[in-house]
Motif scaffolding. Structure first.
Motif, PDB file in Angstrom:
ATOM      1  N   PRO A   2       0.818  -1.220   0.000  1.00 22.38           N
ATOM      2  CA  PRO A   2       0.000   0.000   0.000  1.00 22.38           C
ATOM      3  C   PRO A   2       0.850   1.269   0.000  1.00 22.38           C
ATOM      4  CG  PRO A   2      -0.961  -1.603   1.464  1.00 22.38           C
ATOM      5  CD  PRO A   2       0.375  -2.158   1.033  1.00 22.38           C
ATOM      6  N   ARG A   3       1.991   1.231   0.681  1.00 19.01           N
ATOM      7  CA  ARG A   3       2.887   2.398   0.697  1.00 19.01           C
ATOM      8  C   ARG A   3       3.396   2.683  -0.717  1.00 19.01           C
ATOM      9  NH1 ARG A   3       6.879   1.263   4.682  1.00 19.01           N
ATOM     10  NH2 ARG A   3       5.490   2.234   6.164  1.00 19.01           N
ATOM     11  N   ASP A   4       3.793   1.619  -1.456  1.00 13.84           N
ATOM     12  CA  ASP A   4       4.248   1.791  -2.841  1.00 13.84           C
ATOM     13  C   ASP A   4       3.116   2.326  -3.716  1.00 13.84           C
ATOM     14  OD1 ASP A   4       6.695   0.695  -2.069  1.00 13.84           O
ATOM     15  OD2 ASP A   4       6.183  -1.316  -2.804  1.00 13.84           O
ATOM     16  N   ALA A   5       1.915   1.780  -3.534  1.00 14.22           N
ATOM     17  CA  ALA A   5       0.770   2.190  -4.346  1.00 14.22           C
ATOM     18  C   ALA A   5       0.397   3.643  -4.092  1.00 14.22           C
ATOM     19  CB  ALA A   5      -0.422   1.283  -4.063  1.00 14.22           C
ATOM     20  N   ALA A   6       0.551   4.110  -2.848  1.00 16.36           N
ATOM     21  CA  ALA A   6       0.226   5.502  -2.521  1.00 16.36           C
ATOM     22  C   ALA A   6       1.207   6.468  -3.178  1.00 16.36           C
ATOM     23  CB  ALA A   6       0.212   5.706  -1.011  1.00 16.36           C
ATOM     24  N   ALA A   7       2.440   6.006  -3.409  1.00 22.02           N
ATOM     25  CA  ALA A   7       3.471   6.868  -3.976  1.00 22.02           C
ATOM     26  C   ALA A   7       3.388   6.969  -5.500  1.00 22.02           C
ATOM     27  CB  ALA A   7       4.850   6.362  -3.572  1.00 22.02           C
ATOM     28  N   SER A   8       2.701   6.039  -6.148  1.00 25.85           N
ATOM     29  CA  SER A   8       2.588   6.073  -7.605  1.00 25.85           C
ATOM     30  C   SER A   8       1.182   5.642  -8.001  1.00 25.85           C
ATOM     31  CB  SER A   8       3.639   5.151  -8.237  1.00 25.85           C
ATOM     32  OG  SER A   8       3.431   3.821  -7.813  1.00 25.85           O
ATOM     33  N   ASP A   9       0.887   5.700  -9.292  1.00 27.99           N
ATOM     34  CA  ASP A   9      -0.435   5.298  -9.760  1.00 27.99           C
ATOM     35  C   ASP A   9      -0.353   3.894 -10.337  1.00 27.99           C
ATOM     36  OD1 ASP A   9      -2.976   5.027 -10.701  1.00 27.99           O
ATOM     37  OD2 ASP A   9      -2.919   6.754 -12.043  1.00 27.99           O
ATOM     38  N   VAL A  10      -0.949   2.943  -9.632  1.00 35.16           N
ATOM     39  CA  VAL A  10      -0.978   1.550 -10.087  1.00 35.16           C
ATOM     40  C   VAL A  10      -2.431   1.073 -10.184  1.00 35.16           C
ATOM     41  CG1 VAL A  10       1.346   0.890  -9.368  1.00 35.16           C
ATOM     42  CG2 VAL A  10      -0.518   0.796  -7.722  1.00 35.16           C
ATOM     43  N   THR A  11      -3.305   1.962 -10.606  1.00 36.95           N
ATOM     44  CA  THR A  11      -4.717   1.624 -10.756  1.00 36.95           C
ATOM     45  C   THR A  11      -4.854   0.416 -11.681  1.00 36.95           C
ATOM     46  OG1 THR A  11      -5.334   3.939 -10.467  1.00 36.95           O
ATOM     47  CG2 THR A  11      -6.973   2.511 -11.482  1.00 36.95           C
ATOM     48  N   ASP A  62      -2.384  15.025   5.629  1.00 41.10           N
ATOM     49  CA  ASP A  62      -3.098  14.590   4.429  1.00 41.10           C
ATOM     50  C   ASP A  62      -2.439  13.317   3.913  1.00 41.10           C
ATOM     51  OD1 ASP A  62      -4.991  16.642   4.276  1.00 41.10           O
ATOM     52  OD2 ASP A  62      -3.503  17.986   3.387  1.00 41.10           O
ATOM     53  N   TYR A  63      -3.239  12.267   3.730  1.00 46.71           N
ATOM     54  CA  TYR A  63      -2.707  10.969   3.319  1.00 46.71           C
ATOM     55  C   TYR A  63      -3.450  10.493   2.080  1.00 46.71           C
ATOM     56  CZ  TYR A  63      -0.653   6.329   3.913  1.00 46.71           C
ATOM     57  OH  TYR A  63       0.066   5.174   3.749  1.00 46.71           O
ATOM     58  N   ARG A  64      -2.720   9.938   1.136  1.00 47.00           N
ATOM     59  CA  ARG A  64      -3.302   9.393  -0.103  1.00 47.00           C
ATOM     60  C   ARG A  64      -3.479   7.887   0.077  1.00 47.00           C
ATOM     61  NH1 ARG A  64      -0.714   8.256  -5.806  1.00 47.00           N
ATOM     62  NH2 ARG A  64      -2.552   8.474  -7.131  1.00 47.00           N
ATOM     63  N   ARG A  67      -7.435  11.534   2.401  1.00 51.39           N
ATOM     64  CA  ARG A  67      -8.070  11.691   3.713  1.00 51.39           C
ATOM     65  C   ARG A  67      -7.029  12.242   4.677  1.00 51.39           C
ATOM     66  NH1 ARG A  67     -11.782   6.452   5.178  1.00 51.39           N
ATOM     67  NH2 ARG A  67     -13.066   6.433   3.290  1.00 51.39           N
ATOM     68  N   ARG A  68      -7.549  12.681   5.802  1.00 51.67           N
ATOM     69  CA  ARG A  68      -6.658  13.201   6.842  1.00 51.67           C
ATOM     70  C   ARG A  68      -6.510  12.171   7.949  1.00 51.67           C
ATOM     71  NH1 ARG A  68      -5.596  18.578   6.192  1.00 51.67           N
ATOM     72  NH2 ARG A  68      -5.077  18.976   8.353  1.00 51.67           N
ATOM     73  N   ARG A 101      -1.213   2.547   4.682  1.00 46.03           N
ATOM     74  CA  ARG A 101      -2.651   2.381   4.904  1.00 46.03           C
ATOM     75  C   ARG A 101      -3.354   2.240   3.568  1.00 46.03           C
ATOM     76  NH1 ARG A 101      -5.044   5.616  10.000  1.00 46.03           N
ATOM     77  NH2 ARG A 101      -3.328   5.288  11.436  1.00 46.03           N
ATOM     78  N   PHE A 102      -4.530   1.638   3.618  1.00 47.92           N
ATOM     79  CA  PHE A 102      -5.343   1.519   2.415  1.00 47.92           C
ATOM     80  C   PHE A 102      -6.806   1.427   2.803  1.00 47.92           C
ATOM     81  CE2 PHE A 102      -4.490  -2.864   3.597  1.00 47.92           C
ATOM     82  CZ  PHE A 102      -5.646  -3.570   3.270  1.00 47.92           C
ATOM     83  N   ILE A 103      -7.661   1.591   1.807  1.00 53.91           N
ATOM     84  CA  ILE A 103      -9.099   1.443   1.971  1.00 53.91           C
ATOM     85  C   ILE A 103      -9.527   0.283   1.090  1.00 53.91           C
ATOM     86  CG2 ILE A 103     -11.354   2.505   1.566  1.00 53.91           C
ATOM     87  CD1 ILE A 103      -9.940   5.208   2.113  1.00 53.91           C
ATOM     88  N   ALA A 104     -10.328  -0.602   1.641  1.00 52.10           N
ATOM     89  CA  ALA A 104     -10.882  -1.712   0.864  1.00 52.10           C
ATOM     90  C   ALA A 104     -12.400  -1.648   0.968  1.00 52.10           C
ATOM     91  CB  ALA A 104     -10.371  -3.039   1.386  1.00 52.10           C
TER      92      ALA A 104
END
Length: 161
Positions: free
Chosen positions: A34-43, A126-128, A120-121, A88-91
């Motif tokens: 999740p940390r890697d995914a937050a830093a880049s776009d891996v949609t 502020d966290y992505r 979100r905060r 962190r992530f949201i599922a």
């Protein structure tokens, strides 16, 4: 002679088959945290992520989980080798998941596809959050912790007779 070699190998293979991931968590997934995914776009990447529940948000037709991620064991269960979390992530998953059962700090593993991001905060920060559209929501049984108390022998010579 061949049977002596084949039987232990067969037994080991059967035991190894029993010690695998639960069927819903099996599959091939991207090795992205999740940390890697937050830093880049891996949609669009398919992932298997897990961790502890921070919060549960039931909506009209789906439930979303805010998660604190950690590494997964070979079985797919979250394990906490250190205080270093994987972000962190949201599922989110269609349906109602009761917050009384999916309570804070319970361990859950998800499989699914990253379908976007939410900002979100966390406190004032502020966290992505990467957001996973989950195919599987796997709630692990609560871990039971047992205190083991050992007592020294009442006398060093006790039991020698």
């Amino acid at each position: 002679m061949k049977a002596r070699i084949a039987l232990p190998i067969l037994g080991a293979a059967l035991l190894a088959a029993c010690a695998s991931q639960p069927r819903p968590l099996q599959g091939t997934f991207n090795e992205i945290t999740p940390r890697d995914a937050a830093a880049s776009d891996v949609t669009g990447a398919t992932v298997r992520w897990g961790g502890r529940i921070v919060g549960v948000e039931p909506h009209t037709n789906r439930t979303c989980f805010e998660m604190m991620s950690t590494q997964l064991s070979d079985y797919g269960r979250p394990y906490w080798a250190s205080d270093d979390v994987g972000g962190r992530f949201i599922a989110c998953r269609t349906g109602f998941y009761d917050p009384a059962l999916f309570e804070k700090n319970r361990e859950v593993t998800f499989t699914g596809r990253i379908d976007g991001y939410e900002n979100r905060r966390i406190g004032e920060y502020d966290y992505r959050f990467p957001r996973v559209e989950a195919d599987v929501v796997y709630l692990w049984p609560a871990r039971e912790y047992v205190d083991v108390v050992t007592r020294p022998a009442p006398w060093p010579w006790w039991g020698w007779w």
